[in-house]
Scaffold this active site. Structure first.
Site, PDB file in Angstrom:
ATOM      1  N   GLU A  42      17.943   3.292 -10.243  1.00  0.00           N
ATOM      2  CA  GLU A  42      18.520   2.858  -8.980  1.00  0.00           C
ATOM      3  C   GLU A  42      18.158   1.375  -8.840  1.00  0.00           C
ATOM      4  O   GLU A  42      16.974   1.027  -8.949  1.00  0.00           O
ATOM      5  CB  GLU A  42      17.913   3.666  -7.831  1.00  0.00           C
ATOM      6  CG  GLU A  42      18.622   3.403  -6.540  1.00  0.00           C
ATOM      7  CD  GLU A  42      18.068   4.183  -5.353  1.00  0.00           C
ATOM      8  OE1 GLU A  42      17.233   5.089  -5.544  1.00  0.00           O
ATOM      9  OE2 GLU A  42      18.486   3.849  -4.239  1.00  0.00           O
ATOM     10  N   ARG A 269       6.351  12.688 -15.511  1.00  0.00           N
ATOM     11  CA  ARG A 269       6.376  11.255 -15.224  1.00  0.00           C
ATOM     12  C   ARG A 269       5.051  10.628 -15.629  1.00  0.00           C
ATOM     13  O   ARG A 269       4.048  11.314 -15.787  1.00  0.00           O
ATOM     14  CB  ARG A 269       6.691  10.857 -13.789  1.00  0.00           C
ATOM     15  CG  ARG A 269       6.416  11.692 -12.689  1.00  0.00           C
ATOM     16  CD  ARG A 269       6.735  11.214 -11.266  1.00  0.00           C
ATOM     17  NE  ARG A 269       7.041   9.862 -10.932  1.00  0.00           N
ATOM     18  CZ  ARG A 269       8.247   9.450 -10.566  1.00  0.00           C
ATOM     19  NH1 ARG A 269       9.270  10.278 -10.542  1.00  0.00           N
ATOM     20  NH2 ARG A 269       8.440   8.208 -10.219  1.00  0.00           N
ATOM     21  N   LYS A 279       8.404   2.571  -6.481  1.00  0.00           N
ATOM     22  CA  LYS A 279       9.062   1.293  -6.214  1.00  0.00           C
ATOM     23  C   LYS A 279       8.903   0.893  -4.761  1.00  0.00           C
ATOM     24  O   LYS A 279       8.811  -0.288  -4.447  1.00  0.00           O
ATOM     25  CB  LYS A 279      10.543   1.380  -6.576  1.00  0.00           C
ATOM     26  CG  LYS A 279      10.793   1.098  -8.034  1.00  0.00           C
ATOM     27  CD  LYS A 279      12.264   1.041  -8.344  1.00  0.00           C
ATOM     28  CE  LYS A 279      12.840   2.421  -8.459  1.00  0.00           C
ATOM     29  NZ  LYS A 279      14.223   2.471  -8.931  1.00  0.00           N
TER      30      LYS A 279
HETATM   31  P1  ATP Z   1      10.517   5.444  -7.808  1.00  0.00           P
HETATM   32  O1  ATP Z   1      10.114   6.748  -7.240  1.00  0.00           O
HETATM   33  O2  ATP Z   1       9.405   4.608  -8.326  1.00  0.00           O
HETATM   34  O3  ATP Z   1      11.471   4.673  -6.952  1.00  0.00           O
HETATM   35  P2  ATP Z   1      12.645   6.543  -9.223  1.00  0.00           P
HETATM   36  O4  ATP Z   1      12.463   7.795  -9.984  1.00  0.00           O
HETATM   37  O5  ATP Z   1      13.340   6.650  -7.925  1.00  0.00           O
HETATM   38  O6  ATP Z   1      11.270   5.808  -9.117  1.00  0.00           O
HETATM   39  P3  ATP Z   1      14.813   5.492 -10.653  1.00  0.00           P
HETATM   40  O7  ATP Z   1      15.291   4.101 -10.678  1.00  0.00           O
HETATM   41  O8  ATP Z   1      15.631   6.499  -9.978  1.00  0.00           O
HETATM   42  O9  ATP Z   1      13.367   5.439 -10.046  1.00  0.00           O
HETATM   43  O10 ATP Z   1      14.417   5.967 -12.107  1.00  0.00           O
HETATM   44  C1  ATP Z   1      15.247   5.848 -13.240  1.00  0.00           C
HETATM   45  C2  ATP Z   1      14.761   6.795 -14.287  1.00  0.00           C
HETATM   46  O11 ATP Z   1      13.403   6.537 -14.610  1.00  0.00           O
HETATM   47  C3  ATP Z   1      14.828   8.239 -13.815  1.00  0.00           C
HETATM   48  O12 ATP Z   1      15.374   9.014 -14.858  1.00  0.00           O
HETATM   49  C4  ATP Z   1      13.403   8.597 -13.542  1.00  0.00           C
HETATM   50  O13 ATP Z   1      13.183   9.951 -13.757  1.00  0.00           O
HETATM   51  C5  ATP Z   1      12.643   7.710 -14.521  1.00  0.00           C
HETATM   52  N1  ATP Z   1      11.305   7.412 -14.008  1.00  0.00           N
HETATM   53  C6  ATP Z   1      10.991   6.842 -12.832  1.00  0.00           C
HETATM   54  N2  ATP Z   1       9.660   6.777 -12.673  1.00  0.00           N
HETATM   55  C7  ATP Z   1       9.110   7.304 -13.797  1.00  0.00           C
HETATM   56  C8  ATP Z   1       7.752   7.513 -14.240  1.00  0.00           C
HETATM   57  N3  ATP Z   1       6.719   7.174 -13.514  1.00  0.00           N
HETATM   58  N4  ATP Z   1       7.584   8.089 -15.458  1.00  0.00           N
HETATM   59  C9  ATP Z   1       8.629   8.427 -16.223  1.00  0.00           C
HETATM   60  N5  ATP Z   1       9.911   8.257 -15.861  1.00  0.00           N
HETATM   61  C10 ATP Z   1      10.163   7.701 -14.661  1.00  0.00           C
HETATM   62 MG    MG Z   2      15.283   7.540  -7.820  1.00  0.00          MG
END
Ligand code: ATP
Ligand code: MG
Length: 567
Positions: A42, A269, A279
């Protein structure tokens, strides 16, 4: 292939559980033997090291099985998203050494998603609910108690179609109504209890402007986008496991009798000690100026690690070490530090920089003379060659490498004892001079000319070896010493404290007046070095020709905890 993996690393790696699934799917001929993945960030922040874990898997699987991995921006919430983030995400993925097939945006599918929502309404599988969000939430029930039907659940199809169109035309306020899928208010899976699939947002979208006012929710956009694109394996983190039945439900509605379908597979994760990975919190650190931007070298962002001196390969090494499982846990930051240390030990040239200088005068060395000494760039890598370092009468050494009255085991500089000056002579300390405050301002020593490399006594053994620079041949430098950003192992657990209260007050120490050997004049931003005896450092982009600035990437040894090296 990614440019960064080494053959050796690839060869050693056994299959992770997702690769095993992919190989089974290939053997069964699922989806005609095609492999397609996507990385779906995102664009609401910079990528962090957790994303690197997802990136290595999404792109890694595609590379390994001759498939493609697309980059898809999950831009369904215009309020939080921005082009700045899109650019940074692309830069970070490329820096990690990966190449995407295509770039897509979930917003590319707004029309297709809309059409699918209309189809669901027409089939009696979705309805417009005019209740406030709180009421909808209350009616959801609990995992053991069924939910309550909305009074709008059985409204006529025509009414929902009409309202849904008008939702998108901007006739209604945000929050005044939503579109819900009509599935099962008694399902043991809470996500099936008539999930919200569209909401009203009036904020303009960075790509589609004001064309849309009804925006799909994640659960409605993600799986369908996978389907439209031809994704075969949709890899995501464990929190989406409970969403998988809904993911499959929508795909089933969409695909009809077709054979092709994407499969969602979840993995753990990455959580790291002494940092936060969400984020939202990283944005807060930036906005509250608790750090100096997204690329502050203390940040767990990819750009932060890059600026700190981490190399793509060191991040790959770390990700390979931690692997992919079905269990969430927290990884010791020391393991990441170990990976970069291991990598830089192989690749970083050795140089001399004195952080806290004090003058050392070689009293039996002529005043107008200097010699160029040969310094080996990297004892781990014979091909790295050598460079020259100037030796003269007036040198700088580290202030704490001298003690006027030293205990027995102090093998550095003290009166009457010999030490070796790295790449130069053995010198014997003869005393020091202090100012009126008792501060040592000069240290005196005599060198033994026979102990230079190539001379008869060059092999003579002394206990200590010190690094040094020549006073007149060295450059002024600023050195930024970083430590962990947070004081506690798991800051996310400290729910009652503000982020500001959790920050390690000593996470940044700026040293000025450091002295670097002249060889470093040629160094470019991000170049990595080992400062002899001190640690691994790199050139910060703030560095100029007149004022060198270095970041400490990592110290030579782990000072925090024992590394639990799983490799
Ligand atoms: P945040 O909660 O930090 O905003 P998010 O999961 O919303 O993270 P996205 O931009 O949606 O962030 O993530 C893109 C991809 O990265 C998704 O497939 C997500 O599962 C993966 N991802 C995000 N954070 C992690 C993490 N800590 N470890 C492994 N994969 C991750
Ligand atoms: Mg997300």
């Amino acid at each position: 292939m990614s440019d960064i993996h080494t053959k050796e690393e690839e060869g050693k790696k056994s299959l992770n559980f997702i690769e095993t699934i992919v190989e089974n799917d290939l053997a069964e001929g699922k989806n005609d033997g095609c492999i397609q993945t996507r990385f779906p960030p995102e664009p609401n922040g910079y990528l962090h090291i957790g994303h690197a874990k997802a990136i290595c898997l999404d792109f890694g699987i595609a590379e390994r099985y001759n498939g493609i991995c697309n980059l898809r921006f999950d831009d369904t919430n215009p309020v939080k998203e921005d082009v700045e983030y899109i650019d940074s995400i692309k830069e970070d993925i490329e820096w990690l050494g990966f190449h995407w097939g295509n770039i897509y945006y979930a917003s590319d599918y707004f029309q297709q998603l809309w059409d699918f929502a209309i189809q669901l309404i027409q089939e009696g599988k979705a309805y417009v609910d005019e209740q406030p969000a709180e009421v909808i939430a209350q009616q959801k029930g609990t995992p053991t108690q069924p939910g309550t039907d909305s009074p709008y659940r059985n409204r006529p199809v025509e009414e929902s179609l009409d309202l849904f169109r008008r939702m998108n035309e901007g006739e209604f306020e945000e929050g005044s109504m939503v579109l819900r899928a009509k599935i099962d208010m008694a399902s043991p899976n809470m996500h099936f209890r008539d999930p919200i699939i569209y909401r009203i947002i009036k904020h303009p979208h960075h790509r589609t402007g004001t064309a849309w006012k009804a925006y799909p929710m994640y659960d409605f956009a993600h799986g369908q986008s996978d389907y439209f694109e031809g994704v075969t394996h949709s890899l995501c983190t464990l929190e989406f496991e409970v969403h998988r039945p809904l993911y499959d439900y929508f795909i089933n509605q969409l695909k009809g009798d077709g054979d092709y379908r994407p499969y969602q597979i979840e993995f753990n994760r990455l959580n790291l000690t002494y940092t936060v990975m969400s984020k939202r919190k990283l944005l807060q650190l930036v906005q509250e100026k608790l750090v100096n931007g997204w690329d502050d070298p203390r940040m767990p962002t990819i750009c932060g690690f890059r600026r700190r001196g981490y190399t793509p390969r060191s991040i790959h090494k770390f990700i390979n070490k931690i692997g992919y499982t079905k269990f969430d846990g927290i990884i010791d930051m020391a393991l990441l530090e170990h990976s970069v240390r291991e990598e830089l030990n192989q690749s970083a040239p050795r140089v001399s920089v004195v952080l806290n200088p004090v003058k050392l005068i070689i009293t039996n060395y002529p005043e107008d003379k200097f010699e160029m000494m040969t310094a080996i760039n990297n004892p781990e890598d014979p091909e790295a060659g050598t460079h020259e370092i100037a030796f003269s009468r007036e040198l700088f050494i580290e202030r704490d490498d001298f003690m006027e009255e030293a205990p027995k085991k102090f093998f550095r500089m003290t009166s009457g004892k010999e030490v070796r000056l790295k790449n130069a002579y053995i010198v014997k300390c003869t005393g020091c001079k202090k100012d009126e405050n008792g501060e040592i301002v000069e240290i005196y020593a005599e060198h033994d000319p026979m102990t230079r490399s190539g001379m008869p006594d060059s092999d003579r053994k002394v206990k200590g070896t010190l690094h040094w620079v020549s006073a007149n041949h060295s450059l002024e430098a600023e050195v930024r010493l970083y430590d962990r950003l947070f004081s506690m192992e798991n800051p996310s657990e400290e729910k009652d404290k503000s982020l500001a209260e959790l920050i390690n007050p000593d996470s940044l120490q700026v040293l000025t007046g450091c002295r670097a050997e002249a060889h470093l004049k040629e160094a470019k931003p991000l170049d990595n070095f080992q400062f002899q005896r001190l640690g691994y450092f790199n050139v910060d982009p703030d560095s100029t020709a007149d004022r060198l600035v270095f970041n400490r990437t990592v110290s030579l040894k782990d000072t925090w905890s024992k590394v639990k090296d799983k490799a």
